[in-house]
Design a protein around this motif. Structure first.
Motif, PDB file in Angstrom:
ATOM      1  N   MET A 133       4.644   4.380  -7.440  1.00  0.00           N
ATOM      2  CA  MET A 133       4.647   5.698  -6.852  1.00  0.00           C
ATOM      3  C   MET A 133       6.104   6.128  -6.763  1.00  0.00           C
ATOM      4  SD  MET A 133       2.277   7.804  -5.567  1.00  0.00           S
ATOM      5  CE  MET A 133       0.890   6.763  -5.258  1.00  0.00           C
ATOM      6  N   LEU A 134       6.460   7.167  -7.510  1.00  0.00           N
ATOM      7  CA  LEU A 134       7.843   7.626  -7.567  1.00  0.00           C
ATOM      8  C   LEU A 134       7.900   9.098  -7.216  1.00  0.00           C
ATOM      9  CD1 LEU A 134       8.610   6.010 -11.031  1.00  0.00           C
ATOM     10  CD2 LEU A 134       9.308   5.109  -8.807  1.00  0.00           C
ATOM     11  N   GLY A 135       8.987   9.526  -6.593  1.00  0.00           N
ATOM     12  CA  GLY A 135       9.165  10.931  -6.261  1.00  0.00           C
ATOM     13  C   GLY A 135      10.171  11.111  -5.148  1.00  0.00           C
ATOM     14  N   ASP A 136      10.563  12.351  -4.932  1.00  0.00           N
ATOM     15  CA  ASP A 136      11.521  12.697  -3.900  1.00  0.00           C
ATOM     16  C   ASP A 136      10.969  12.355  -2.510  1.00  0.00           C
ATOM     17  OD1 ASP A 136      14.105  13.558  -3.997  1.00  0.00           O
ATOM     18  OD2 ASP A 136      13.653  15.683  -4.168  1.00  0.00           O
ATOM     19  N   ALA A 137      11.857  12.256  -1.536  1.00  0.00           N
ATOM     20  CA  ALA A 137      11.439  11.993  -0.156  1.00  0.00           C
ATOM     21  C   ALA A 137      10.602  13.162   0.367  1.00  0.00           C
ATOM     22  CB  ALA A 137      12.669  11.803   0.731  1.00  0.00           C
ATOM     23  N   GLY A 138       9.532  12.848   1.061  1.00  0.00           N
ATOM     24  CA  GLY A 138       8.728  13.870   1.721  1.00  0.00           C
ATOM     25  C   GLY A 138       7.728  14.601   0.855  1.00  0.00           C
ATOM     26  N   VAL A 139       7.458  14.108  -0.362  1.00  0.00           N
ATOM     27  CA  VAL A 139       6.528  14.831  -1.233  1.00  0.00           C
ATOM     28  C   VAL A 139       5.081  14.368  -1.100  1.00  0.00           C
ATOM     29  CG1 VAL A 139       8.276  15.480  -2.934  1.00  0.00           C
ATOM     30  CG2 VAL A 139       7.005  13.339  -3.223  1.00  0.00           C
ATOM     31  N   GLY A 140       4.833  13.321  -0.334  1.00  0.00           N
ATOM     32  CA  GLY A 140       3.454  12.883  -0.106  1.00  0.00           C
ATOM     33  C   GLY A 140       3.076  11.563  -0.752  1.00  0.00           C
ATOM     34  N   LYS A 141       4.068  10.754  -1.137  1.00  0.00           N
ATOM     35  CA  LYS A 141       3.773   9.463  -1.763  1.00  0.00           C
ATOM     36  C   LYS A 141       2.994   8.551  -0.820  1.00  0.00           C
ATOM     37  CE  LYS A 141       8.083   8.572  -2.518  1.00  0.00           C
ATOM     38  NZ  LYS A 141       8.715   9.780  -1.956  1.00  0.00           N
ATOM     39  N   THR A 142       3.436   8.449   0.414  1.00  0.00           N
ATOM     40  CA  THR A 142       2.779   7.575   1.382  1.00  0.00           C
ATOM     41  C   THR A 142       1.355   8.049   1.663  1.00  0.00           C
ATOM     42  OG1 THR A 142       4.927   7.104   2.369  1.00  0.00           O
ATOM     43  CG2 THR A 142       2.983   6.517   3.669  1.00  0.00           C
ATOM     44  N   ALA A 143       1.157   9.342   1.753  1.00  0.00           N
ATOM     45  CA  ALA A 143      -0.184   9.887   1.984  1.00  0.00           C
ATOM     46  C   ALA A 143      -1.115   9.540   0.827  1.00  0.00           C
ATOM     47  CB  ALA A 143      -0.115  11.401   2.179  1.00  0.00           C
ATOM     48  N   LEU A 144      -0.621   9.630  -0.404  1.00  0.00           N
ATOM     49  CA  LEU A 144      -1.443   9.272  -1.557  1.00  0.00           C
ATOM     50  C   LEU A 144      -1.803   7.789  -1.552  1.00  0.00           C
ATOM     51  CD1 LEU A 144       0.108  11.295  -4.514  1.00  0.00           C
ATOM     52  CD2 LEU A 144      -2.191  11.497  -3.585  1.00  0.00           C
ATOM     53  N   VAL A 145      -0.815   6.946  -1.245  1.00  0.00           N
ATOM     54  CA  VAL A 145      -1.082   5.511  -1.186  1.00  0.00           C
ATOM     55  C   VAL A 145      -2.130   5.220  -0.113  1.00  0.00           C
ATOM     56  CG1 VAL A 145      -0.098   3.264  -0.598  1.00  0.00           C
ATOM     57  CG2 VAL A 145       1.144   4.810  -2.118  1.00  0.00           C
ATOM     58  N   SER A 146      -2.019   5.870   1.041  1.00  0.00           N
ATOM     59  CA  SER A 146      -3.001   5.678   2.115  1.00  0.00           C
ATOM     60  C   SER A 146      -4.396   6.043   1.652  1.00  0.00           C
ATOM     61  CB  SER A 146      -2.635   6.519   3.337  1.00  0.00           C
ATOM     62  OG  SER A 146      -1.432   6.076   3.897  1.00  0.00           O
ATOM     63  N   GLN A 147      -4.519   7.114   0.887  1.00  0.00           N
ATOM     64  CA  GLN A 147      -5.834   7.531   0.405  1.00  0.00           C
ATOM     65  C   GLN A 147      -6.379   6.563  -0.639  1.00  0.00           C
ATOM     66  OE1 GLN A 147      -5.769  11.632  -0.739  1.00  0.00           O
ATOM     67  NE2 GLN A 147      -5.528  12.336   1.349  1.00  0.00           N
ATOM     68  N   PHE A 148      -5.506   5.973  -1.448  1.00  0.00           N
ATOM     69  CA  PHE A 148      -5.964   4.980  -2.423  1.00  0.00           C
ATOM     70  C   PHE A 148      -6.413   3.693  -1.738  1.00  0.00           C
ATOM     71  CE2 PHE A 148      -3.217   7.151  -5.693  1.00  0.00           C
ATOM     72  CZ  PHE A 148      -4.275   7.558  -6.484  1.00  0.00           C
ATOM     73  N   MET A 149      -5.724   3.316  -0.673  1.00  0.00           N
ATOM     74  CA  MET A 149      -5.974   2.035  -0.030  1.00  0.00           C
ATOM     75  C   MET A 149      -7.172   2.043   0.914  1.00  0.00           C
ATOM     76  SD  MET A 149      -3.715   0.155  -1.403  1.00  0.00           S
ATOM     77  CE  MET A 149      -3.689  -1.317  -0.425  1.00  0.00           C
ATOM     78  N   THR A 150      -7.451   3.182   1.529  1.00  0.00           N
ATOM     79  CA  THR A 150      -8.538   3.237   2.496  1.00  0.00           C
ATOM     80  C   THR A 150      -9.070   4.652   2.571  1.00  0.00           C
ATOM     81  OG1 THR A 150      -9.155   2.938   4.807  1.00  0.00           O
ATOM     82  CG2 THR A 150      -6.903   3.596   4.410  1.00  0.00           C
ATOM     83  N   SER A 151     -10.316   4.784   2.906  1.00  0.00           N
ATOM     84  CA  SER A 151     -10.878   6.126   3.107  1.00  0.00           C
ATOM     85  C   SER A 151     -10.727   6.556   4.561  1.00  0.00           C
ATOM     86  CB  SER A 151     -12.349   6.154   2.698  1.00  0.00           C
ATOM     87  OG  SER A 151     -13.086   5.262   3.505  1.00  0.00           O
ATOM     88  N   GLU A 152     -10.155   5.694   5.397  1.00  0.00           N
ATOM     89  CA  GLU A 152     -10.021   5.985   6.822  1.00  0.00           C
ATOM     90  C   GLU A 152      -9.238   7.260   7.079  1.00  0.00           C
ATOM     91  OE1 GLU A 152      -8.249   3.858  10.844  1.00  0.00           O
ATOM     92  OE2 GLU A 152      -8.523   2.715   9.007  1.00  0.00           O
ATOM     93  N   TYR A 153      -8.198   7.541   6.295  1.00  0.00           N
ATOM     94  CA  TYR A 153      -7.376   8.718   6.504  1.00  0.00           C
ATOM     95  C   TYR A 153      -7.614   9.781   5.431  1.00  0.00           C
ATOM     96  CZ  TYR A 153      -4.939   5.822   9.837  1.00  0.00           C
ATOM     97  OH  TYR A 153      -4.650   5.025  10.898  1.00  0.00           O
ATOM     98  N   MET A 154      -8.754   9.735   4.781  1.00  0.00           N
ATOM     99  CA  MET A 154      -9.048  10.683   3.717  1.00  0.00           C
ATOM    100  C   MET A 154      -8.946  12.115   4.243  1.00  0.00           C
ATOM    101  SD  MET A 154      -9.592  10.548   0.535  1.00  0.00           S
ATOM    102  CE  MET A 154     -10.288   8.979   0.168  1.00  0.00           C
ATOM    103  N   ASN A 155      -8.185  12.956   3.522  1.00  0.00           N
ATOM    104  CA  ASN A 155      -7.957  14.362   3.843  1.00  0.00           C
ATOM    105  C   ASN A 155      -7.138  14.591   5.106  1.00  0.00           C
ATOM    106  OD1 ASN A 155      -9.403  15.269   1.559  1.00  0.00           O
ATOM    107  ND2 ASN A 155     -11.300  14.956   2.659  1.00  0.00           N
ATOM    108  N   THR A 156      -6.594  13.545   5.697  1.00  0.00           N
ATOM    109  CA  THR A 156      -5.685  13.697   6.830  1.00  0.00           C
ATOM    110  C   THR A 156      -4.566  12.682   6.662  1.00  0.00           C
ATOM    111  OG1 THR A 156      -6.818  12.067   8.219  1.00  0.00           O
ATOM    112  CG2 THR A 156      -7.543  14.360   8.402  1.00  0.00           C
TER     113      THR A 156
END
Length: 93
Positions: free
Chosen positions: A1-24
């Motif tokens: 996962m590559l990209g500038d700071a604050g573009v949503g990399k962590t949010a995307l990883v969270s969605q791939f890893m678990t559905s717990e935070y899906m859409n939030t």
């Protein structure tokens, strides 16, 4: 996962890893861990990923320019000939 700071990399990883935070996504997690930077060269040689996801913010032109530079680097190094590269524009920064 590559990209500038604050573009949503962590949010995307969270969605791939678990559905717990899906859409939030809890942005306070970024505050807790602070800004992180990644060296593309070190990531590719150390981890030898099967693919890369390059993320940019559609509302921040500098993040798109950073994504373009990253894609150019991957192309120059021949990474795109053997591996998959996904480009993802996120609607927030």
């Amino acid at each position: 996962m590559l990209g500038d700071a604050g573009v949503g990399k962590t949010a995307l990883v969270s969605q791939f890893m678990t559905s717990e935070y899906m859409n939030t996504y809890d942005a306070s997690l970024d505050d807790e861990f602070g800004e992180r930077t990644v060296s593309v060269e070190n990531s590719l040689s150390t981890y030898e990923p099967h693919a890369c996801v390059v993320v940019y913010s559609v509302v921040a032109r500098p993040s798109f320019q950073h994504a373009e530079e990253t894609l150019n680097y991957l192309w120059r190094e021949g990474y795109t000939q053997e591996k998959s590269v996904i480009v993802k524009g996120k609607p927030w920064q």
